[in-house]
Write a protein that holds these residues in place. Structure first.
Motif, mmCIF file in Angstrom:
data_model
loop_
_atom_site.group_PDB
_atom_site.id
_atom_site.type_symbol
_atom_site.label_atom_id
_atom_site.label_comp_id
_atom_site.label_asym_id
_atom_site.label_seq_id
_atom_site.Cartn_x
_atom_site.Cartn_y
_atom_site.Cartn_z
ATOM 1 N N GLY A 133 0.796 -1.227 0.000
ATOM 2 C CA GLY A 133 0.000 0.000 0.000
ATOM 3 C C GLY A 133 0.825 1.271 0.000
ATOM 4 N N TYR A 134 0.178 2.373 0.421
ATOM 5 C CA TYR A 134 0.795 3.696 0.305
ATOM 6 C C TYR A 134 1.851 3.973 1.364
ATOM 7 N N GLY A 135 1.929 3.139 2.402
ATOM 8 C CA GLY A 135 2.848 3.433 3.507
ATOM 9 C C GLY A 135 4.292 3.105 3.228
ATOM 10 N N LEU A 136 4.587 2.472 2.090
ATOM 11 C CA LEU A 136 5.965 2.083 1.796
ATOM 12 C C LEU A 136 6.800 3.309 1.467
ATOM 13 N N SER A 137 7.872 3.515 2.227
ATOM 14 C CA SER A 137 8.723 4.688 2.009
ATOM 15 C C SER A 137 10.088 4.331 1.438
ATOM 16 N N ARG A 138 10.410 3.060 1.380
ATOM 17 C CA ARG A 138 11.706 2.631 0.858
ATOM 18 C C ARG A 138 11.500 1.729 -0.355
ATOM 19 N N LEU A 139 12.531 1.612 -1.160
ATOM 20 C CA LEU A 139 12.472 0.707 -2.297
ATOM 21 C C LEU A 139 12.679 -0.724 -1.819
ATOM 22 N N LEU A 140 12.002 -1.658 -2.455
ATOM 23 C CA LEU A 140 12.177 -3.069 -2.111
ATOM 24 C C LEU A 140 13.473 -3.591 -2.722
ATOM 25 N N ASP A 141 14.186 -4.412 -1.961
ATOM 26 C CA ASP A 141 15.464 -4.935 -2.464
ATOM 27 C C ASP A 141 15.229 -6.154 -3.359
ATOM 28 N N ALA B 116 -4.824 -3.649 -7.570
ATOM 29 C CA ALA B 116 -4.070 -3.200 -6.397
ATOM 30 C C ALA B 116 -4.986 -2.428 -5.458
ATOM 31 N N ILE B 117 -4.764 -2.606 -4.169
ATOM 32 C CA ILE B 117 -5.502 -1.839 -3.162
ATOM 33 C C ILE B 117 -4.663 -0.636 -2.761
ATOM 34 N N ASP B 118 -5.196 0.530 -2.979
ATOM 35 C CA ASP B 118 -4.629 1.840 -2.640
ATOM 36 C C ASP B 118 -3.532 2.287 -3.591
ATOM 37 N N ILE B 119 -2.478 1.467 -3.746
ATOM 38 C CA ILE B 119 -1.395 1.809 -4.672
ATOM 39 C C ILE B 119 -0.626 0.516 -4.917
#
Length: 506
Positions: A128-136, A155-158
């Protein structure tokens, strides 16, 4: 509608829980029910299969609520839940509710192999929208399976992996969604062209956030809705006459490009302008007189191009300059002289510059300081790049355009899907109307005529830009109700302006 940061949304959610005295997970239940209602519209009367990927936070909790409601309605549901040492409280509550309904929960991790049923709907509720970092890269195998499926992905929200408040690099790990159901308010990446292939189309779902809390959050990014647009529209009055609705000058054209002025002038009339004068080279006189008998026509002394604007501009409420004009040296000097003349007037008409007028300005950046305050510039992305320079991503494009608009005190309409209207005070208004069928020759000329007409009708420059872009897109949507999007022409947009007005001013 406000476009808010992830932190702002979290703040409003907490305020809503407090002010509405909601029990635990009640807001999540609302979100899940709204998602369920939308999916019921997709499924119709059919019993369908949904495979829901749930994370450990509140986005995953929304997916868990949705799973329970779909299962209770008779749909087949499989839940894949990310293993994690710490789940959010509301997520845990909905895990227990789901278990009580005997819906199986399959625990997965980054290395898991997913087996999607053919023709099932895959629902992304991982981050969702709370992710602030890139996934490795450790997520590559799992995300690769999701992106490789032929199933539709919602997708839900983003989409998971996409950051809400800062740029996401093109090579980042992001789930590619066919559709995004965004909760409460639209998230900025859903409006930006570079993320279109990741987000698909989007639907905004109202989950009943507290109106007072929402009103208190400041933002300079807004999404134009019909409710907001209708507040701008001026009503018709019984004793109005053609003088009431203003006089616009639509100027430009060159040999072979007179049609641009015909389109813009016709659009100005259809938008409600009382009088329209078309100013063209002499070769365009018969064309405009024949194609548009309602218009007054004035001609340049030159046969094939514009060489001067030596007319009494005080006779007009609005000027729209540049469509089909070309960039010949004589036309450049004519624009310079017009800007010089407007500088000397105490009551200059409102000005819109489009197409070749913008290309000429990009060749003479020193002329930008001559523009009347709050003129409207309507560039497509390439024309914008010539004016303000290049950018690395759409976030930077908006930032640079906003700085430019503030420096020169101008209004910039960045044309495209979800056209952005950038105001000198820092506000950016994103448009909600329009469709891909409007990507056709002459559509920009029509937009110039629409906005010029509103300027002539005494709308403020900001309101004319915001309303004009919305009305133009709405006319395109009305056309798409009757004509396949592949077949829409600029003339079709003009002909459906009346339907657009019927929506806004019945």
């Amino acid at each position: 509608m406000k476009i808010l940061s992830a932190q702002d949304i979290r703040t409003i959610e907490q305020e809503t829980i407090l002010k509405q005295q909601l029990p635990e997970a009640a807001l999540m239940e609302r979100a899940g029910r709204m998602l369920y209602n939308e999916l019921q519209r997709v499924f119709g009367e059919c019993a369908c299969k949904a495979e829901i990927l749930c994370g450990f936070g509140n986005n995953g909790g929304d997916g868990l609520v949705l799973a329970r409601l779909l299962q209770q309605a008779g749909h087949e549901v499989t839940v894949y839940l990310l293993e994690h040492p710490t789940y959010s409280q509301d997520n845990l509550i909905n895990q227990k509710r789901l278990e009580a309904c005997a819906v199986p929960i399959i625990k997965i991790n980054k290395a898991s192999t997913l087996h999607f049923t053919e023709k099932s709907i895959v629902i992304d509720a991982l981050f969702g929208y709370g992710l602030s970092r890139l996934l490795d890269e450790s997520w590559a195998a799992l995300f690769g399976q999701i992106n490789a499926t032929s199933n539709r992905v919602f997708a839900i929200d983003i989409p998971s992996g996409l950051r809400a408040d800062e740029p996401t690099p093109p090579d980042a790990l992001v789930i590619r969604a066919d559709r995004t159901y965004t909760l409460a308010t639209v998230k900025l990446p859903l409006l930006l062209p570079m993320y279109g292939p990741l987000t698909g189309d989007f639907v905004i779902l109202d989950i009943g956030l507290d109106a007072d809390a929402l009103a208190e959050i400041p933002t300079n990014r807004l999404y134009s809705t019909s409710v907001a647009i209708k507040k701008i529209v001026k009503p018709l009055t019984k004793f109005s006459h053609k003088g009431t609705f203003g006089h616009a000058l639509i100027a430009g054209g060159s040999y072979g490009s007179i049609g641009a002025i015909v389109l813009a002038s016709r659009a100005a009339f259809k938008t409600g302008c009382g009088l329209v004068t078309s100013y063209v080279p002499r070769c365009g006189y018969q064309i405009v007189q024949t194609a548009l008998p309602e218009a007054l026509v004035k001609t340049d002394p030159a046969e094939q191009l514009i060489t001067t604007y030596s007319m009494d501009t005080a006779a007009y409420k609005a000027l729209a300059i540049g469509m089909g004009m070309g960039t010949a040296e004589a036309s450049q000097q004519a624009l310079y002289q017009l800007l010089s003349d407007l500088q000397e007037k105490e009551q200059a008409p409102k000005l819109l510059l489009d197409a070749d007028a913008l290309n000429i300005l990009s060749l003479h950046q020193s002329w930008l300081s001559m523009l009347p305050k709050c003129s409207i510039l309507t560039p497509h992305p390439k024309e914008l790049q010539r004016l303000i320079g290049s950018w690395e991503n759409d976030f930077e494009k908006l930032e640079k355009t906003s700085e430019w608009a503030n420096r020169y005190q101008q209004i910039v309409v960045i044309k495209g899907a979800n056209t952005a209207i950038v105001l000198p005070n820092g506000e950016i208004h994103f448009n909600s109307t329009g469709n891909p069928g409007m990507a056709t020759a002459g559509a920009g000329d029509v937009l110039s005529g629409v906005i010029a007409s509103l300027l002539a009708q005494d709308y403020s420059a900001a309101d004319a830009a915001i309303l004009g872009v919305y009305l133009h897109g709405l006319a395109g949507d009305c056309a798409a109700n009757n004509i396949h999007q592949k077949s829409i022409t600029a003339t079709d947009i003009i002909e459906h302006l009346t339907d657009a007005w019927q929506h806004l001013l019945p």
